[in-house]
Design an enzyme around this catalytic site. Structure first.
Site, PDB file in Angstrom:
ATOM      1  N   CYS A 127     -32.028  86.124   0.343  1.00 54.37           N
ATOM      2  CA  CYS A 127     -32.818  87.211   0.966  1.00 54.37           C
ATOM      3  C   CYS A 127     -32.001  88.492   1.145  1.00 54.37           C
ATOM      4  O   CYS A 127     -32.569  89.570   1.327  1.00 54.37           O
ATOM      5  CB  CYS A 127     -33.382  86.764   2.306  1.00 54.37           C
ATOM      6  N   HIS A 150     -35.573  93.212   5.959  1.00 51.88           N
ATOM      7  CA  HIS A 150     -36.067  92.045   5.221  1.00 51.88           C
ATOM      8  C   HIS A 150     -37.198  91.441   6.040  1.00 51.88           C
ATOM      9  O   HIS A 150     -37.094  91.321   7.266  1.00 51.88           O
ATOM     10  CB  HIS A 150     -34.926  91.049   5.026  1.00 51.88           C
ATOM     11  N   ASN A 203     -42.527  86.366   3.326  1.00 50.32           N
ATOM     12  CA  ASN A 203     -41.105  86.533   2.993  1.00 50.32           C
ATOM     13  C   ASN A 203     -40.942  86.469   1.472  1.00 50.32           C
ATOM     14  O   ASN A 203     -41.067  85.396   0.881  1.00 50.32           O
ATOM     15  CB  ASN A 203     -40.310  85.427   3.683  1.00 50.32           C
TER      16      ASN A 203
HETATM   17  O1  UT7 Z   1     -35.483  84.812   4.831  1.00 48.22           O
HETATM   18  C1  UT7 Z   1     -34.521  83.888   5.206  1.00 48.22           C
HETATM   19  C2  UT7 Z   1     -34.488  83.783   6.632  1.00 48.22           C
HETATM   20  N1  UT7 Z   1     -35.552  82.930   7.113  1.00 48.22           N
HETATM   21  C3  UT7 Z   1     -35.972  83.158   8.311  1.00 48.22           C
HETATM   22  O2  UT7 Z   1     -35.537  84.098   8.899  1.00 48.22           O
HETATM   23  C4  UT7 Z   1     -36.917  82.193   8.966  1.00 48.22           C
HETATM   24  C5  UT7 Z   1     -36.478  82.051  10.385  1.00 48.22           C
HETATM   25  N2  UT7 Z   1     -37.246  81.130  11.157  1.00 48.22           N
HETATM   26  C6  UT7 Z   1     -38.522  81.320  11.542  1.00 48.22           C
HETATM   27  O3  UT7 Z   1     -39.144  82.268  11.154  1.00 48.22           O
HETATM   28  C7  UT7 Z   1     -39.109  80.370  12.545  1.00 48.22           C
HETATM   29  O4  UT7 Z   1     -38.102  79.552  13.063  1.00 48.22           O
HETATM   30  C8  UT7 Z   1     -40.257  79.485  11.978  1.00 48.22           C
HETATM   31  C9  UT7 Z   1     -41.475  80.346  11.759  1.00 48.22           C
HETATM   32  C10 UT7 Z   1     -39.807  78.836  10.693  1.00 48.22           C
HETATM   33  C11 UT7 Z   1     -40.628  78.389  12.956  1.00 48.22           C
HETATM   34  O5  UT7 Z   1     -40.959  78.926  14.219  1.00 48.22           O
HETATM   35  P1  UT7 Z   1     -40.317  78.337  15.545  1.00 48.22           P
HETATM   36  O6  UT7 Z   1     -40.940  79.055  16.656  1.00 48.22           O
HETATM   37  O7  UT7 Z   1     -38.818  78.440  15.399  1.00 48.22           O
HETATM   38  O8  UT7 Z   1     -40.791  76.848  15.539  1.00 48.22           O
HETATM   39  P2  UT7 Z   1     -39.932  75.484  15.438  1.00 48.22           P
HETATM   40  O9  UT7 Z   1     -39.302  75.346  14.112  1.00 48.22           O
HETATM   41  O10 UT7 Z   1     -39.048  75.399  16.647  1.00 48.22           O
HETATM   42  O11 UT7 Z   1     -41.092  74.426  15.558  1.00 48.22           O
HETATM   43  C12 UT7 Z   1     -41.932  74.362  16.698  1.00 48.22           C
HETATM   44  C13 UT7 Z   1     -43.064  73.400  16.389  1.00 48.22           C
HETATM   45  C14 UT7 Z   1     -42.601  72.066  15.814  1.00 48.22           C
HETATM   46  O12 UT7 Z   1     -43.392  71.030  16.346  1.00 48.22           O
HETATM   47  P3  UT7 Z   1     -42.819  70.104  17.531  1.00 48.22           P
HETATM   48  O13 UT7 Z   1     -41.610  69.449  16.939  1.00 48.22           O
HETATM   49  O14 UT7 Z   1     -42.516  71.034  18.652  1.00 48.22           O
HETATM   50  O15 UT7 Z   1     -43.956  69.177  17.772  1.00 48.22           O
HETATM   51  C15 UT7 Z   1     -42.930  72.202  14.341  1.00 48.22           C
HETATM   52  O16 UT7 Z   1     -43.173  70.965  13.710  1.00 48.22           O
HETATM   53  O17 UT7 Z   1     -43.956  73.956  15.432  1.00 48.22           O
HETATM   54  C16 UT7 Z   1     -44.185  73.016  14.391  1.00 48.22           C
HETATM   55  N3  UT7 Z   1     -44.476  73.728  13.148  1.00 48.22           N
HETATM   56  C17 UT7 Z   1     -45.732  74.048  12.787  1.00 48.22           C
HETATM   57  N4  UT7 Z   1     -46.923  73.875  13.365  1.00 48.22           N
HETATM   58  C18 UT7 Z   1     -48.017  74.335  12.733  1.00 48.22           C
HETATM   59  C19 UT7 Z   1     -43.606  74.151  12.203  1.00 48.22           C
HETATM   60  N5  UT7 Z   1     -44.278  74.753  11.207  1.00 48.22           N
HETATM   61  C20 UT7 Z   1     -45.587  74.707  11.552  1.00 48.22           C
HETATM   62  C21 UT7 Z   1     -46.757  75.164  10.928  1.00 48.22           C
HETATM   63  N6  UT7 Z   1     -47.943  74.968  11.551  1.00 48.22           N
HETATM   64  N7  UT7 Z   1     -46.743  75.824   9.739  1.00 48.22           N
END
Ligand code: UT7
Length: 323
Positions: free
Chosen positions: A113, A250, A280
């Protein structure tokens, strides 16, 4: 002194639009979750048979047209990409052929990225030394080809696209009023590989692999690292962060954009965001956002821009330029 001046910008997004509702039919997710956690509403997906060089070609042609240049003028092509057409040759040389550019050097940069900020900073080493008179610097990706479509934590985040700029040498006074690239900061921390990587490759299992990410860890590092890179690039350029007219980040997650803006005291109205429509697009996201801001009239010639990114590696960086 010579400066590397952006003289043209172009972007291209593939035709097919995939909405959050479309993805909710294949993984356990909802439009509401994706919008709330990421700001993403849709992404574009390359058609079967459409390679990353095809996306880059259209973006490059548009950038050349905006600069009033033709492929015959181009003497350097650098493509930031992590999703090349083939293992080799480089997308840049494939593009050179498709574009009909008869001369110069061409190579790819693999910084995921951060590919565009790495590519732009590298190009400056040629253009500002008089070694290139017309460079194409491109970010182009088909990230949807790296998705595990059963992993809701990643497959909802990425899209395809390409953005390009033409860089030409311009005479400057050596002040921050000069047009062109004024400063940059690049960083990498290979120790954080496990947070974001693709689980396949030429010299390991011989496969293309799928993208794997510990999203919340990457998120945490992104806000801190990007903020530091922004400060370092501003210091390198000799400008204050508060002087910047437009931040062109980005586009990974709207909450990262907001977190960085808050940390640096940047007015959110000065941040160009395309994450809702593009998702992204990895190395393509910054030049696509620049193109969007120019086309809708917000970004104007002479303004001070700050570009920043973080991605797999981890790699991160920022560039300051006056348009
Ligand atoms: O370009 C390279 C750099 N990449 C990035 O910068 C991405 C950085 N990360 C993010 O944007 C975020 O961390 C995410 C959008 C990927 C995830 O958001 P989050 O608020 O950090 O959520 P999390 O990973 O802590 O997950 C929270 C919950 C989990 O469920 P439990 O374990 O709490 O029951 C996940 O399984 O959200 C769940 N989850 C979803 N739920 C519905 C993860 N993806 C999804 C989804 N739909 N698509």
């Amino acid at each position: 002194m010579l400066r590397s001046v952006v003289t043209g910008v172009g972007g291209y997004l593939p035709e097919e639009v995939v909405t959050n509702h479309d993805l909710a039919k294949i993984v356990d997710t909802t439009d509401a979750w994706i919008v709330e956690r990421t700001g993403i509403r849709q992404r574009h997906r390359a058609a079967p048979g459409q390679a990353v060089s095809d996306l880059a070609l259209i973006a490059a042609q548009r950038a050349l047209q905006a600069a009033g240049r033709t492929p015959v003028d181009v003497d350097m092509i650098i493509v930031g990409t992590t999703t090349p057409d083939l293992t080799f040759p480089a997308v840049a040389t494939i593009l050179q052929r498709k574009l009909g550019a008869p001369q110069g050097i061409a190579f790819d940069i693999q910084a995921v990225c951060s590919g565009f900020v790495y590519a732009l900073s590298t190009a400056d080493g040629f253009v500002a030394r008089g070694r290139s008179r017309c460079a194409l610097v491109i970010g182009a990706e088909t990230m949807t080809r790296l998705m595990d479509w059963t992993d809701r934590g990643t497959c909802v985040l990425f899209g395809d696209g390409a953005g390009a700029v033409v860089l030409e040498p311009g005479q400057g006074e050596g002040t921050t009023a000069d047009r062109g690239l004024l400063g940059f900061a690049l960083c990498a921390d290979g120790g954080k590989q496990d947070l974001l990587y693709v689980d396949g490759g030429v010299s390991t299992d011989g496969k293309v692999g799928k993208l794997r990410m510990q999203g919340n860890q990457v998120f945490r590092h992104a806000v801190v690292n990007i903020s530091e890179a922004v400060r370092a690039a501003a210091a390198d350029a000799g400008v204050e962060v508060s002087e910047v007219d437009w931040f062109i980040p980005h586009q990974a997650n709207q909450r990262i954009l907001e977190g960085v803006a808050r940390r640096l005291g940047i007015d959110e109205k000065k941040v160009i965001s395309t994450v809702a429509e593009h998702a992204n697009t990895s190395a393509a996201s910054i030049p696509l956002a620049l193109d969007q801001g120019l086309r809708d009239g917000r970004i104007k010639p002479g303004q001070l821009l700050l570009l920043e990114a973080m991605g797999g590696g981890l790699t991160w960086g920022a560039c300051v330029l006056r348009l």
